[in-house]
Design a protein around this motif. Structure first.
Motif, PDB file in Angstrom:
ATOM      1  N   LEU A  42      -2.688  -0.940  -3.234  1.00 34.03           N
ATOM      2  CA  LEU A  42      -2.542   0.014  -3.937  1.00 34.03           C
ATOM      3  C   LEU A  42      -1.696  -0.342  -5.387  1.00 34.03           C
ATOM      4  O   LEU A  42      -2.468   0.026  -6.062  1.00 34.03           O
ATOM      5  CB  LEU A  42      -1.619   1.741  -2.854  1.00 34.03           C
ATOM      6  CG  LEU A  42      -1.679   3.155  -4.036  1.00 34.03           C
ATOM      7  CD1 LEU A  42      -3.046   3.219  -4.603  1.00 34.03           C
ATOM      8  CD2 LEU A  42      -1.278   3.803  -3.150  1.00 34.03           C
ATOM      9  N   ILE A  62      -8.956   3.039  -1.089  1.00 33.25           N
ATOM     10  CA  ILE A  62      -9.350   1.940  -1.912  1.00 33.25           C
ATOM     11  C   ILE A  62     -10.381   1.159  -1.192  1.00 33.25           C
ATOM     12  O   ILE A  62     -10.247   0.659  -0.357  1.00 33.25           O
ATOM     13  CB  ILE A  62      -8.096   1.210  -2.409  1.00 33.25           C
ATOM     14  CG1 ILE A  62      -7.487   0.144  -1.658  1.00 33.25           C
ATOM     15  CG2 ILE A  62      -7.510   2.256  -3.421  1.00 33.25           C
ATOM     16  CD1 ILE A  62      -6.109  -0.721  -1.485  1.00 33.25           C
ATOM     17  N   VAL A  89     -10.647   2.366 -12.257  1.00 32.55           N
ATOM     18  CA  VAL A  89     -10.792   3.979 -10.851  1.00 32.55           C
ATOM     19  C   VAL A  89     -10.514   4.949 -11.112  1.00 32.55           C
ATOM     20  O   VAL A  89     -10.195   5.779 -10.513  1.00 32.55           O
ATOM     21  CB  VAL A  89     -10.134   3.604  -9.275  1.00 32.55           C
ATOM     22  CG1 VAL A  89     -11.252   1.332  -9.509  1.00 32.55           C
ATOM     23  CG2 VAL A  89      -8.541   3.132  -9.477  1.00 32.55           C
ATOM     24  N   GLY A 100      -7.500   0.351   3.200  1.00 33.09           N
ATOM     25  CA  GLY A 100      -8.478  -0.613   2.487  1.00 33.09           C
ATOM     26  C   GLY A 100      -8.680  -1.577   3.239  1.00 33.09           C
ATOM     27  O   GLY A 100      -8.343  -1.574   4.478  1.00 33.09           O
ATOM     28  N   LEU A 102     -10.823   7.405  -8.086  1.00 36.53           N
ATOM     29  CA  LEU A 102      -9.698   7.967  -6.776  1.00 36.53           C
ATOM     30  C   LEU A 102      -9.136   9.183  -6.443  1.00 36.53           C
ATOM     31  O   LEU A 102      -9.208  10.155  -7.348  1.00 36.53           O
ATOM     32  CB  LEU A 102      -8.095   7.034  -7.404  1.00 36.53           C
ATOM     33  CG  LEU A 102      -7.441   5.727  -6.331  1.00 36.53           C
ATOM     34  CD1 LEU A 102      -8.471   4.974  -6.133  1.00 36.53           C
ATOM     35  CD2 LEU A 102      -5.656   5.450  -7.392  1.00 36.53           C
ATOM     36  N   ASP A 160       0.836  -1.202   0.201  1.00 39.44           N
ATOM     37  CA  ASP A 160       0.334   0.007  -0.020  1.00 39.44           C
ATOM     38  C   ASP A 160       0.634   1.293  -0.221  1.00 39.44           C
ATOM     39  O   ASP A 160       0.114   2.335   0.285  1.00 39.44           O
ATOM     40  CB  ASP A 160      -0.828   0.452   1.283  1.00 39.44           C
ATOM     41  CG  ASP A 160      -2.099  -1.013   0.941  1.00 39.44           C
ATOM     42  OD1 ASP A 160      -2.674  -0.550   0.002  1.00 39.44           O
ATOM     43  OD2 ASP A 160      -2.512  -1.137   2.157  1.00 39.44           O
ATOM     44  N   THR A 196      -8.299  -5.230  -5.639  1.00 35.14           N
ATOM     45  CA  THR A 196      -8.118  -4.237  -5.339  1.00 35.14           C
ATOM     46  C   THR A 196      -7.421  -4.539  -3.685  1.00 35.14           C
ATOM     47  O   THR A 196      -7.084  -3.857  -2.967  1.00 35.14           O
ATOM     48  CB  THR A 196      -8.861  -3.379  -5.661  1.00 35.14           C
ATOM     49  OG1 THR A 196      -9.917  -3.310  -4.110  1.00 35.14           O
ATOM     50  CG2 THR A 196      -9.329  -3.000  -6.540  1.00 35.14           C
ATOM     51  N   ILE A 210      -3.874  -1.322  -8.162  1.00 34.45           N
ATOM     52  CA  ILE A 210      -4.396  -0.833  -8.948  1.00 34.45           C
ATOM     53  C   ILE A 210      -3.484  -0.200  -9.815  1.00 34.45           C
ATOM     54  O   ILE A 210      -3.998   0.421 -10.711  1.00 34.45           O
ATOM     55  CB  ILE A 210      -5.335   0.664  -7.472  1.00 34.45           C
ATOM     56  CG1 ILE A 210      -6.166  -0.371  -7.139  1.00 34.45           C
ATOM     57  CG2 ILE A 210      -5.579   1.577  -8.883  1.00 34.45           C
ATOM     58  CD1 ILE A 210      -6.753   0.306  -5.744  1.00 34.45           C
ATOM     59  N   VAL A 231      -4.735   7.572   0.559  1.00 31.36           N
ATOM     60  CA  VAL A 231      -5.828   6.904  -0.602  1.00 31.36           C
ATOM     61  C   VAL A 231      -6.576   5.780  -1.219  1.00 31.36           C
ATOM     62  O   VAL A 231      -6.274   5.029  -0.352  1.00 31.36           O
ATOM     63  CB  VAL A 231      -4.639   6.584  -1.768  1.00 31.36           C
ATOM     64  CG1 VAL A 231      -5.953   6.124  -3.153  1.00 31.36           C
ATOM     65  CG2 VAL A 231      -3.964   7.254  -2.216  1.00 31.36           C
ATOM     66  N   GLY A 267      -2.306   3.115   0.121  1.00 27.98           N
ATOM     67  CA  GLY A 267      -3.753   2.735   0.171  1.00 27.98           C
ATOM     68  C   GLY A 267      -3.808   2.645   1.897  1.00 27.98           C
ATOM     69  O   GLY A 267      -3.147   2.204   2.679  1.00 27.98           O
TER      70      GLY A 267
END
Length: 408
Positions: free
Chosen positions: A265, A256, A283, A227, A287, A213, A262, A268, A254, A225
């Motif tokens: 990060l 996600i 995305v 998520g 995003l 990430d 996904t 993606i 970010v 990221g």
């Protein structure tokens, strides 16, 4: 082997040293009964997975990259008593075992030679492989059950650690099947002479944070990221530490989707040039990023200072601003929705940059690779039909330890 200097300040500076793990007997522990629990979407053909990984390592070596093998370094560091104690303690930290079986397992592992101990920690120890096994938990286990589970995801070395500048963040891995990976990585960095003096930026007992990430978009600029695997708390903790230690001036957080496809990060998007990235088209327009900076007073080591948080803004816009460039170029793959979803699932956006405009990608993602080449990016294609069963591409399988600084 002594440390020549370890430093990573971008995703695309020429790669000089990388940490890989060649998949081994731990993959042979996967069965249709346990592959989901161990985070694989199928049971890979192990010999073919090894051939594919060998070709990946060879492609890097041919381009002048020093390849360090995690299992070999681990075997060397298992001669260090403190390192042995740390990883054995982590191996028995399992509520399934009970006191008697924990004691027996400790004795078994402690009696192994360095090479054998490293192998056992990676491959796992099954019920019928444990010398001196005893206790109620042991008696109630089936012969095929694992006293020490295997680590088939260890080949995804990016996840368990990430270098930011000259410091290394040991990840706090989210999924139970991967918790012990961080213990092995931490022991390696703490005790192997190859990493002598390296300061740890993050520890495995903190908020969940995974290396997949974390993208080093440019010197001083990180994207993290949040998520399925990395929490907002982990992103905040990392931001405080990189600011306090002068390793970054901006962190882009970010969000996600919390989905298998996904999970990180870097599934993606990944950088392929100093000002360009390849991204999952679905995305690209949605995003978003929150921009985090140190505020008026840089955070201290106590991680209590207030951070400045603004946003959200479109990720590409926020990234360009933080990087000090007019625009972050997005490679247009021109994929229709079905092809885009297929190549996303097959890690088409998970590339490893060896240098600006030179990247490694799975050969199966033909449309994405063609689009990269049309945009002036040289693509080194590698096979990944078996490696990909764990849902990870070339970037996932590599932890850069040393990259050249970008000019300017």
């Amino acid at each position: 082997m002594t440390a020549p200097g370890n430093q990573v300040t971008s995703e695309v500076g020429r790669l000089r040293t990388v940490l890989l793990h060649r998949p081994g007997a731990e993959l042979r522990r996967l069965t249709p009964r346990n592959n989901d629990e161990l985070l694989f979407d199928g049971v890979p053909w192990v010999a073919r997975a090894q051939e594919e990984h060998d070709a990946f390592a060879a492609a890097l070596t041919e381009r002048g990259v020093e390849v360090l093998h995690l299992d070999r370094l681990l075997a060397e560091v298992m001669a260090v008593p403190a390192a042995r104690a740390e990883v054995i303690t982590a191996a028995i930290d399992d509520p399934r075992l009970g006191a008697t079986l924990r004691h027996a397992t400790t004795a078994h592992l402690a009696g192994l030679a360095a090479d054998d101990l490293a192998a056992a920690l990676i491959t796992g120890v099954a019920h019928d492989e444990l010398r001196g096994g005893r206790g109620l938990a042991y008696e109630l286990m089936g012969r095929g059950e694992f006293v020490v589970p295997p680590l088939p995801n260890l080949m995804f070395t990016r996840d368990s650690s990430v270098w930011v500048g000259d410091q290394v963040a040991v990840a706090s891995l989210t999924m139970p099947a991967r918790h012990r990976e961080s213990a092995l990585t931490a022991a390696l960095y703490a005790h192997h002479p190859r990493f002598a003096g390296a300061e740890q930026l993050y520890e495995s007992d903190l908020e969940h944070l995974e290396g997949g990430d974390v993208l080093l978009l440019a010197p001083g600029v990180l994207a993290v990221g949040v998520g399925e695997r990395t929490t907002a708390g982990g992103a905040e903790r990392l931001a405080r530490r990189v600011f306090a230690r002068g390793l970054a001036h901006t962190v882009l957080v970010v969000p996600i989707a919390q989905e298998r496809a996904t999970m990180h990060l870097d599934t993606i998007c990944t950088m392929v040039d100093v000002d360009a990235m390849v991204m999952y088209p679905a995305v690209a327009d949605s995003l978003q990023a929150w921009t985090v900076t140190a505020g008026d007073e840089p955070p201290d080591v106590a991680d209590t200072s207030e951070l400045a948080v603004t946003g959200p803004r479109p990720f590409l816009v926020a990234a360009a601003t933080a990087m000090g460039i007019d625009r972050l170029r997005l490679i247009d793959t021109g994929l229709d929705p079905v092809t885009a979803e297929r190549e996303q699932w097959d890690d088409g956006n998970n590339t490893l940059a060896i240098a600006p405009r030179l990247t490694v990608a799975y050969e199966r993602n033909t449309v994405t690779n063609a689009a990269l080449e049309a945009a002036g990016i040289e693509v080194l294609r590698i096979a990944g039909s078996e490696l990909g069963s764990g849902r990870g591409g070339p970037r996932c399988m590599s932890c850069p330890v040393l990259r050249e600084a970008l000019p300017g």
